[in-house]
Motif scaffolding. Structure first.
Motif, short mmCIF file in Angstrom:
data_model
loop_
_atom_site.label_atom_id
_atom_site.label_comp_id
_atom_site.label_asym_id
_atom_site.label_seq_id
_atom_site.Cartn_x
_atom_site.Cartn_y
_atom_site.Cartn_z
N CYS A 4 0.75 -1.01 0.13
CA CYS A 4 -0.10 -0.02 -0.11
C CYS A 4 0.81 1.26 -0.02
O CYS A 4 1.92 1.35 0.54
CB CYS A 4 -0.90 0.18 1.41
N PHE A 5 0.30 2.44 -0.75
CA PHE A 5 0.92 3.83 -0.41
C PHE A 5 0.20 4.52 -0.19
O PHE A 5 -1.16 4.51 -0.91
CB PHE A 5 1.54 3.94 -1.91
N LYS A 6 0.31 5.95 0.26
CA LYS A 6 -0.51 6.98 0.29
C LYS A 6 -0.13 7.69 -0.97
O LYS A 6 0.88 7.85 -1.55
CB LYS A 6 -0.52 7.49 1.48
N SER A 7 -1.12 8.36 -1.42
CA SER A 7 -0.84 9.38 -2.53
C SER A 7 -1.96 10.32 -2.85
O SER A 7 -2.91 10.38 -2.21
CB SER A 7 -1.04 8.41 -3.82
N SER A 8 -1.25 11.32 -3.43
CA SER A 8 -2.15 12.60 -3.72
C SER A 8 -1.67 13.07 -4.96
O SER A 8 -0.54 13.23 -5.29
CB SER A 8 -1.98 13.57 -2.62
N ILE A 9 -2.62 13.74 -5.87
CA ILE A 9 -2.18 14.40 -7.17
C ILE A 9 -1.62 15.61 -6.90
O ILE A 9 -0.87 16.36 -7.55
CB ILE A 9 -3.12 14.55 -8.17
N TRP A 10 -1.72 16.11 -5.77
CA TRP A 10 -1.20 17.51 -5.30
C TRP A 10 0.15 17.57 -4.84
O TRP A 10 0.53 18.53 -4.29
CB TRP A 10 -2.32 18.28 -4.36
N ASP A 11 0.77 16.46 -4.49
CA ASP A 11 2.28 16.37 -4.25
C ASP A 11 3.12 15.33 -4.64
O ASP A 11 2.36 14.58 -5.49
CB ASP A 11 2.20 16.53 -2.65
N GLU A 12 4.23 15.16 -4.09
CA GLU A 12 5.03 14.24 -4.70
C GLU A 12 4.83 12.75 -4.40
O GLU A 12 5.52 11.78 -4.90
CB GLU A 12 6.76 14.64 -4.31
N THR A 13 3.78 12.48 -3.49
CA THR A 13 3.67 11.05 -2.92
C THR A 13 3.10 10.26 -4.31
O THR A 13 3.23 9.19 -4.28
CB THR A 13 2.65 11.03 -1.99
N LEU A 14 2.65 10.88 -5.39
CA LEU A 14 2.13 10.20 -6.55
C LEU A 14 3.14 9.57 -7.18
O LEU A 14 3.18 8.57 -7.63
CB LEU A 14 1.39 11.18 -7.29
N TYR A 15 4.29 10.20 -7.21
CA TYR A 15 5.46 9.75 -7.98
C TYR A 15 6.39 9.00 -7.10
O TYR A 15 6.89 7.77 -7.75
CB TYR A 15 6.65 10.98 -8.10
N LYS A 16 6.14 8.86 -5.78
CA LYS A 16 6.76 7.86 -5.01
C LYS A 16 5.98 6.43 -5.28
O LYS A 16 6.80 5.45 -5.45
CB LYS A 16 6.60 8.22 -3.52
N ALA A 17 4.87 6.52 -5.39
CA ALA A 17 4.23 5.37 -5.43
C ALA A 17 4.38 4.82 -6.86
O ALA A 17 4.45 3.71 -7.26
CB ALA A 17 2.46 5.65 -5.45
N TRP A 18 4.21 5.74 -8.02
CA TRP A 18 4.38 5.16 -9.20
C TRP A 18 5.75 4.57 -9.68
O TRP A 18 6.04 3.61 -10.22
CB TRP A 18 3.89 6.14 -10.40
N SER A 19 6.88 5.48 -9.09
CA SER A 19 8.04 5.06 -9.21
C SER A 19 8.41 3.87 -8.66
O SER A 19 8.90 2.72 -9.21
CB SER A 19 9.02 5.95 -8.60
N THR A 20 7.89 3.34 -7.56
CA THR A 20 8.03 2.00 -6.76
C THR A 20 7.55 1.12 -7.67
O THR A 20 7.98 -0.01 -7.97
CB THR A 20 7.48 2.02 -5.33
N ILE A 21 6.18 1.49 -8.29
CA ILE A 21 5.49 0.29 -9.06
C ILE A 21 6.19 0.11 -10.21
O ILE A 21 6.69 -1.24 -10.75
CB ILE A 21 4.03 0.95 -9.42
N VAL A 22 6.79 0.96 -11.10
CA VAL A 22 7.45 1.06 -12.33
C VAL A 22 8.86 0.30 -12.07
O VAL A 22 9.08 -0.39 -13.00
CB VAL A 22 7.55 2.42 -13.12
N TYR A 23 9.45 0.57 -11.00
CA TYR A 23 10.73 0.07 -10.55
C TYR A 23 10.61 -1.34 -10.72
O TYR A 23 11.71 -2.18 -11.11
CB TYR A 23 11.14 0.51 -9.08
N LYS A 24 9.51 -2.04 -10.11
CA LYS A 24 9.30 -3.58 -10.16
C LYS A 24 8.95 -4.38 -11.49
O LYS A 24 9.39 -5.11 -11.77
CB LYS A 24 8.31 -3.81 -9.36
N LEU A 25 8.59 -3.21 -12.40
CA LEU A 25 8.61 -3.58 -13.83
C LEU A 25 9.75 -3.74 -14.80
O LEU A 25 9.56 -4.22 -15.83
CB LEU A 25 7.18 -2.94 -14.74
N VAL A 26 10.56 -3.03 -14.41
CA VAL A 26 11.54 -2.71 -15.38
C VAL A 26 12.80 -3.77 -15.21
O VAL A 26 13.29 -4.12 -14.15
CB VAL A 26 12.53 -1.09 -14.92
N PRO A 27 12.81 -4.36 -16.52
CA PRO A 27 13.89 -5.72 -16.29
C PRO A 27 15.23 -5.03 -16.20
O PRO A 27 15.82 -3.87 -16.40
CB PRO A 27 13.81 -6.02 -17.77
N ASN A 28 16.17 -5.79 -15.56
CA ASN A 28 17.48 -5.72 -15.39
C ASN A 28 17.79 -4.41 -14.23
O ASN A 28 18.69 -3.59 -14.77
CB ASN A 28 18.36 -5.51 -16.83
N VAL A 29 17.23 -4.04 -13.69
CA VAL A 29 17.51 -2.72 -12.96
C VAL A 29 18.30 -2.85 -11.90
O VAL A 29 19.11 -2.02 -11.83
CB VAL A 29 15.88 -2.49 -12.14
#
Ligand code: GTP
Length: 305
Positions: A167-192
């Motif tokens: 779970c992540f907390k998020s809001s479109i009004w601050d950087e928490t949105l990027y935290k959540a999506w970066s963590t998600i995308v990080y798990k999808l990128v091969p060979n990270v």
């Protein structure tokens, strides 16, 4: 050859799914999101990420009639071959129990059809909660979500190695949105992992405090390496957010190529790197040579292509 990842974006109507997708992938700004209409059935978006990774986003309209169709007549079509489910909860929802039951049904359908999918839940619109109560409210909601996740996953437990959801907390009004999506995308990128090893070596060669790689179009953080401990654990998302806001606030349609920020104690260089990334190099020297650092970045480029 490109590799496709099917990403389901679900949650009840009005929880904020299309808003977050539009901000991250389509350069919307938060204040424009109130103009978005409800999603009818499913909206598909293909997002090319790091060259050959294609995220196939299924933004599933959250109105009850659609949700019911997804769970009954379209169940196979929606929940088959999914790599990631992102389920969005409105933190202020008056029907949180009902939202949880929908979530449980979606998770059951997902685990039947795509047992290996990763699941992320966003407790969204956190800006609506007073700052002093945010952490406490998030923890409460998170506990509920995890409880329902366990219920849905019980029959599948043996097949899963990791926790059912994160779970992540998020809001479109601050950087928490990027935290959540970066963590998600990080798990999808091969060979990270390989990329981070290379970044570590590069940081050691430059004697840099920190090096961060951002995906070019979204400015989501893909990989980083640091040689020094930092107090602010949200600094990456803050940089993503600031750069994206900066780009959007410049009225002219320019392509950001490089940027140098310095004060007496540090220099930060942001530069185009590979075809799909930006790099940020942070040096503990306010007078670091711009030309030398840019040359080093240029020389490192082929090792990351
Ligand atoms: P459906 O398409 O019907 O499934 O809804 P949706 O989940 O896509 O919701 P949408 O993105 O259309 O957002 C609904 C409303 O919530 C819009 O008015 C947004 O501006 C608002 N909203 C989205 N995210 C946030 C947030 O983080 N905080 C606040 N306060 N409002 C938000």
């Amino acid at each position: 050859m490109s590799s496709r990842r099917k990403v389901l974006l679900m949650g009840k109507s009005g929880s904020g799914k299309t808003s977050m997708r539009s901000i991250i992938f389509a350069n919307y700004i938060a204040r424009d999101c109130s103009r978005l209409g409800p999603t009818i059935e499913v909206e598909h978006a293909h997002v090319r990420f790091l060259g050959n990774l294609v995220l196939h986003l299924w933004d599933c309209g959250g109105q009850e009639s659609f949700m019911e169709n997804f769970l009954v007549s379209q169940k196979d079509q929606i929940f088959k071959n999914v790599q990631v489910l992102i389920y969005v909860f409105d933190v202020e929802s008056r029907e949180f129990e009902k939202d949880l039951r929908y979530y449980q049904s979606c998770l059951e359908a997902l685990l039947q059809n795509s047992p290996k999918a990763q699941v992320f839940c966003l407790i969204h619109k956190m800006d609506l909660i007073e700052e002093d109560h945010r952490e406490e409210t998030f923890k409460k909601r998170e506990a509920d979500v995890l409880r329902y996740s366990e219920l849905a996953a019980r029959p599948h437990q043996v097949e899963r190695e990791n926790a059912v959801c994160q779970c992540f907390k998020s809001s479109i009004w601050d950087e928490t949105l990027y935290k959540a999506w970066s963590t998600i995308v990080y798990k999808l990128v091969p060979n990270v992992g390989i990329m981070e090893e290379k970044l570590k070596k590069f940081a050691a060669i430059l004697d840099a405090d920190e090096i961060i790689l951002f995906e070019r179009a979204t400015f989501l953080v893909i990989a980083h390496a640091e040689t020094r401990e930092h107090k602010d654990s949200h600094r990456f998302e803050k940089v993503s957010n600031i750069i994206k806001q900066f780009k959007l606030s410049c009225r002219c349609h320019f392509e950001l190529e490089s940027m140098h920020v310095k004060n007496s104690s540090f220099s930060a260089f942001i530069d185009t790197f590979t075809a799909n990334t930006f790099i940020m190099v942070v040096l503990r020297d306010g007078n670091a040579s711009v030309a030398a650092t840019q040359l080093n970045i240029k020389l490192a480029r082929p090792h990351f292509e």
